[in-house]
Write a protein that holds these residues in place. Structure first.
Motif, short mmCIF file in Angstrom:
data_model
loop_
_atom_site.label_atom_id
_atom_site.label_comp_id
_atom_site.label_asym_id
_atom_site.label_seq_id
_atom_site.Cartn_x
_atom_site.Cartn_y
_atom_site.Cartn_z
N LEU A 86 0.86 -1.19 0.00
CA LEU A 86 0.00 0.00 0.00
C LEU A 86 0.89 1.24 0.00
N PRO A 87 0.49 2.27 -0.75
CA PRO A 87 1.32 3.47 -0.84
C PRO A 87 1.26 4.32 0.44
N GLY A 88 2.05 5.40 0.43
CA GLY A 88 2.27 6.18 1.65
C GLY A 88 1.16 7.13 2.05
N SER A 89 0.36 7.62 1.09
CA SER A 89 -0.65 8.61 1.49
C SER A 89 -2.03 7.96 1.57
N GLY A 154 1.64 5.23 -12.92
CA GLY A 154 2.69 6.23 -13.09
C GLY A 154 3.66 5.86 -14.18
N ASP A 155 3.64 4.60 -14.62
CA ASP A 155 4.67 4.16 -15.58
C ASP A 155 4.15 3.20 -16.65
N GLY A 156 2.85 2.93 -16.63
CA GLY A 156 2.30 1.99 -17.61
C GLY A 156 2.62 0.54 -17.31
N LEU A 157 3.30 0.31 -16.17
CA LEU A 157 3.69 -1.05 -15.80
C LEU A 157 3.00 -1.50 -14.51
N HIS A 158 2.41 -0.56 -13.82
CA HIS A 158 1.71 -0.86 -12.56
C HIS A 158 0.33 -0.20 -12.61
N CYS A 159 -0.62 -0.78 -11.89
CA CYS A 159 -1.97 -0.20 -11.91
C CYS A 159 -2.00 1.17 -11.27
N HIS A 160 -1.17 1.34 -10.26
CA HIS A 160 -1.12 2.62 -9.54
C HIS A 160 0.34 3.00 -9.31
N ALA A 163 5.02 1.36 -8.50
CA ALA A 163 5.46 0.27 -7.62
C ALA A 163 4.32 -0.72 -7.49
N VAL A 164 4.65 -1.95 -7.09
CA VAL A 164 3.61 -2.98 -6.92
C VAL A 164 2.72 -2.62 -5.73
N THR A 165 1.41 -2.71 -5.97
CA THR A 165 0.44 -2.47 -4.88
C THR A 165 -0.62 -3.57 -4.90
N LEU A 166 -1.52 -3.47 -3.93
CA LEU A 166 -2.63 -4.44 -3.88
C LEU A 166 -3.48 -4.41 -5.14
N ALA A 167 -3.51 -3.27 -5.82
CA ALA A 167 -4.27 -3.21 -7.08
C ALA A 167 -3.68 -4.22 -8.08
N ASP A 168 -2.37 -4.29 -8.18
CA ASP A 168 -1.71 -5.24 -9.09
C ASP A 168 -1.98 -6.69 -8.65
N VAL A 169 -1.93 -6.89 -7.32
CA VAL A 169 -2.12 -8.23 -6.76
C VAL A 169 -3.51 -8.77 -7.11
N PHE A 170 -4.48 -7.86 -7.24
CA PHE A 170 -5.85 -8.31 -7.55
C PHE A 170 -6.12 -8.34 -9.05
N VAL A 171 -5.49 -7.44 -9.79
CA VAL A 171 -5.79 -7.37 -11.23
C VAL A 171 -5.18 -8.54 -12.00
N VAL A 172 -3.95 -8.91 -11.69
CA VAL A 172 -3.29 -9.96 -12.48
C VAL A 172 -4.07 -11.28 -12.45
N PRO A 173 -4.53 -11.76 -11.28
CA PRO A 173 -5.32 -13.00 -11.30
C PRO A 173 -6.64 -12.87 -12.07
N GLN A 174 -7.22 -11.66 -12.05
CA GLN A 174 -8.47 -11.47 -12.80
C GLN A 174 -8.21 -11.52 -14.31
N VAL A 175 -7.06 -11.03 -14.73
CA VAL A 175 -6.71 -11.13 -16.16
C VAL A 175 -6.47 -12.60 -16.52
N PHE A 176 -5.87 -13.35 -15.60
CA PHE A 176 -5.71 -14.80 -15.84
C PHE A 176 -7.08 -15.43 -16.09
#
Ligand code: GSH
Length: 216
Positions: A86-89, A154-160, A163-176
């Motif tokens: 989870l991010p800082g803010s 922020g970079d087209g490589l992560h959902c938010h 850096a890796v966040t919970l958004a990525d952790v949830f999106v990748v399995p849904q794309v699977f």
């Protein structure tokens, strides 16, 4: 901390927790629950005594059992904050949670095994109709997520952010799951790009369904 994960190789909700455990460098033992065998091992008395919802994943930590992938991931985040998911803010954390919840609350539940089984058995729907249902609800959810990734990556490589966040952790399995149901990811280029990058990271690669000990 000794950890046991009740899991099924193809469960996207368990896939989320496997990514989080790997990302945080936490070793765990897999306890497979076959979702189809014998009417579903997740519905048998021994597992229901742990999780009355009869769903995987479940995580056991020193005799403490917890269910629900987001609650489990947040528990891991609180007990093992580094590296963070989870991010800082507060505002960024809320955005990340909203993206994870778009998957966990609004996309995935409509396409879960028991829902699809109910469509077949109680409503007499065949595989074509069931597949249309799945593709409709994943596609609908992905249209919004594609927009959210455009706004927040922020970079087209992560959902938010970048850096890796919970958004990525949830999106990748849904794309699977989406690929399993033959959804054309070309319609969602940002989600596809983020997923292609993340799937190459060790924490994500080791969590993949086909890398699990119970994979068929
Ligand atoms: N909201 C739950 C969903 C858990 C869930 O639906 N798990 C599926 C596998 S992905 C399951 O156990 N399905 C068994 C069934 O439908 O009987 C979570 O995030 O943990």
């Amino acid at each position: 901390m000794p950890l046991q994960l009740y899991t099924y190789w193809r469960s996207s909700a368990a896939f989320r927790v496997r990514i989080a455990l790997n990302f945080k460098g936490l070793a765990y033992e897999s306890v497979p629950k076959h979702l189809l065998r014998d009417g579903g091992e997740q519905r048998q008395a021994d597992y229901l005594s742990l999780n009355p919802q009869g769903l995987v994943p479940g995580l056991e930590h020193d005799g403490f059992f917890l269910a629900q992938s987001l609650a489990i991931c947040e528990y891991l985040e609180e007990t093992r904050p580094d590296p963070p998911l989870l991010p800082g803010s507060a505002q960024d954390r809320a955005v990340v949670r909203a993206m994870a919840l778009a998957v966990a609350c609004d996309i995935h539940p409509l396409n879960n095994l028991r829902v699809l089984q109910y469509l077949r058995t109680e409503f007499g729907q065949g595989e074509d109709a069931v597949n249309r249902w799945v593709r409709h609800w994943i596609g609908h959810g992905f249209e919004a997520l594609e927009d959210l990734v455009m706004r927040h990556s922020g970079d087209g490589l992560h959902c938010h952010g970048a850096a890796v966040t919970l958004a990525d952790v949830f999106v990748v399995p849904q794309v699977f799951n989406a690929r399993r149901f033959a959804i054309d990811m070309a319609a969602f280029p940002r989600l596809a790009a983020v997923t292609a990058y993340l799937e190459g990271l060790p924490a994500f690669a080791a969590a993949r369904p086909d890398a699990q000990p119970d994979a068929e």
